[in-house]
Design a protein around this motif. Structure first.
Motif, PDB file in Angstrom:
ATOM      1  N   UNK A  63     -26.244  66.171 -39.118  1.00 54.95           N
ATOM      2  CA  UNK A  63     -24.899  65.627 -38.241  1.00 54.95           C
ATOM      3  C   UNK A  63     -23.790  66.368 -38.327  1.00 54.95           C
ATOM      4  N   UNK A  64     -23.810  67.572 -39.022  1.00 56.31           N
ATOM      5  CA  UNK A  64     -22.924  68.371 -39.070  1.00 56.31           C
ATOM      6  C   UNK A  64     -21.993  69.004 -38.195  1.00 56.31           C
ATOM      7  N   UNK A  65     -22.882  69.177 -36.980  1.00 54.96           N
ATOM      8  CA  UNK A  65     -22.193  69.543 -35.906  1.00 54.96           C
ATOM      9  C   UNK A  65     -21.215  68.493 -35.242  1.00 54.96           C
ATOM     10  N   UNK A  66     -21.372  67.385 -35.770  1.00 55.12           N
ATOM     11  CA  UNK A  66     -20.393  66.123 -35.035  1.00 55.12           C
ATOM     12  C   UNK A  66     -19.224  65.778 -36.108  1.00 55.12           C
ATOM     13  N   UNK A  67     -18.848  66.922 -36.850  1.00 55.51           N
ATOM     14  CA  UNK A  67     -17.741  66.503 -37.882  1.00 55.51           C
ATOM     15  C   UNK A  67     -16.274  66.206 -37.125  1.00 55.51           C
ATOM     16  N   UNK A  68     -16.268  66.795 -35.688  1.00 52.76           N
ATOM     17  CA  UNK A  68     -15.244  66.292 -34.959  1.00 52.76           C
ATOM     18  C   UNK A  68     -15.004  64.991 -34.058  1.00 52.76           C
ATOM     19  N   UNK A  69     -16.421  64.367 -34.227  1.00 52.06           N
ATOM     20  CA  UNK A  69     -16.389  63.074 -33.388  1.00 52.06           C
ATOM     21  C   UNK A  69     -15.800  62.098 -34.155  1.00 52.06           C
ATOM     22  N   UNK A  70     -14.458  61.689 -33.974  1.00 52.39           N
ATOM     23  CA  UNK A  70     -13.671  60.811 -34.700  1.00 52.39           C
ATOM     24  C   UNK A  70     -14.312  59.315 -34.436  1.00 52.39           C
ATOM     25  N   UNK A  71     -14.852  59.081 -33.102  1.00 49.76           N
ATOM     26  CA  UNK A  71     -15.416  57.876 -33.123  1.00 49.76           C
ATOM     27  C   UNK A  71     -16.552  57.510 -33.694  1.00 49.76           C
TER      28      UNK A  71
END
Length: 221
Positions: A63-71
């Motif tokens: 899931x490293x591509x979701x590291x900007x997904x604050x929620x």
């Protein structure tokens, strides 16, 4: 150990000293992990001050591509808070959150989601502005620590602090940049966190405030 957080099995390093004063759960920043040397330095100093600490990965390797997904990060952090409440060795401890970069926004979202569970928050070089409208729901005392040379982030922290409804303080570390890589800067962050958690989680034990910082504050004490 592994913790089941909102359906994801996440790696976590849990350290519990004898007679712990409280528990501090770390939320790392963008592109970092529970192995972050900066967060581990802070965790070591908190452990020496008799705080239990939990360093965890909020994302799986896939899931490293979701590291900007604050929620998503906040949901995982909230899930970990719920799991920690089930562990006999820490479930009775007052809880604080320590967030860095985007992890600070996740920590504030989790504090808003679990106001009865989270007793204090510390942000290191954080982006509390990314918590958006949820800032008004944060009643836990919040310390925002920013480097003096990180002008843009200082402005973002000041704007976010104005939206908090609980007690807050902004500490600006002299001469420090965004990553607090300057000699002694990260130690000042650790001292600030220890003092803040000592007041709000420390069960009556006094802590001296940190030196070498400029402080602003507000909210409801």
């Amino acid at each position: 150990m592994k913790l089941d957080a909102a359906g994801a099995l996440l790696e976590a390093d849990v350290a519990v000293p004898p007679e712990p004063r409280g528990l501090v759960l770390f939320a790392h920043g963008t592109g970092s992990s529970r192995l972050s040397p900066r967060n581990r330095l802070v965790a070591t100093q908190l452990g020496a001050a008799s705080f239990a600490t939990v360093l965890t990965d909020l994302l799986t390797p896939e899931e490293e591509d979701r590291r900007f997904d604050v929620d998503l990060l906040a949901g995982r952090l909230t899930g970990i808070l719920d799991r920690l409440a089930e562990l006999p060795e820490v479930r009775a401890l007052p809880v604080g959150l320590f967030g860095a970069s985007t992890g600070a926004a996740a920590a504030l979202l989790a504090a808003a989601a679990r106001p009865q569970r989270v007793r204090a928050v510390v942000s290191r070089g954080g982006r509390p502005d990314l918590a958006g409208a949820h800032l008004a729901g944060v009643t836990a005392p919040t310390l925002l620590v920013v480097g003096e040379r990180d002008a843009e982030v200082i402005a973002l922290n000041r704007a976010a602090a104005a939206q908090l409804t609980g007690e807050w303080a902004l500490r600006i570390v002299a001469g420090a940049g965004h990553l607090f890589e300057e000699p002694g800067a990260l130690e000042e962050v650790a001292n600030a966190a220890r003092a803040w958690f000592g007041v709000h989680l420390g069960r009556g034990r006094d802590d001296a405030g940190p030196e070498g910082v400029v402080m602003e504050g507000g909210g409801h004490a």
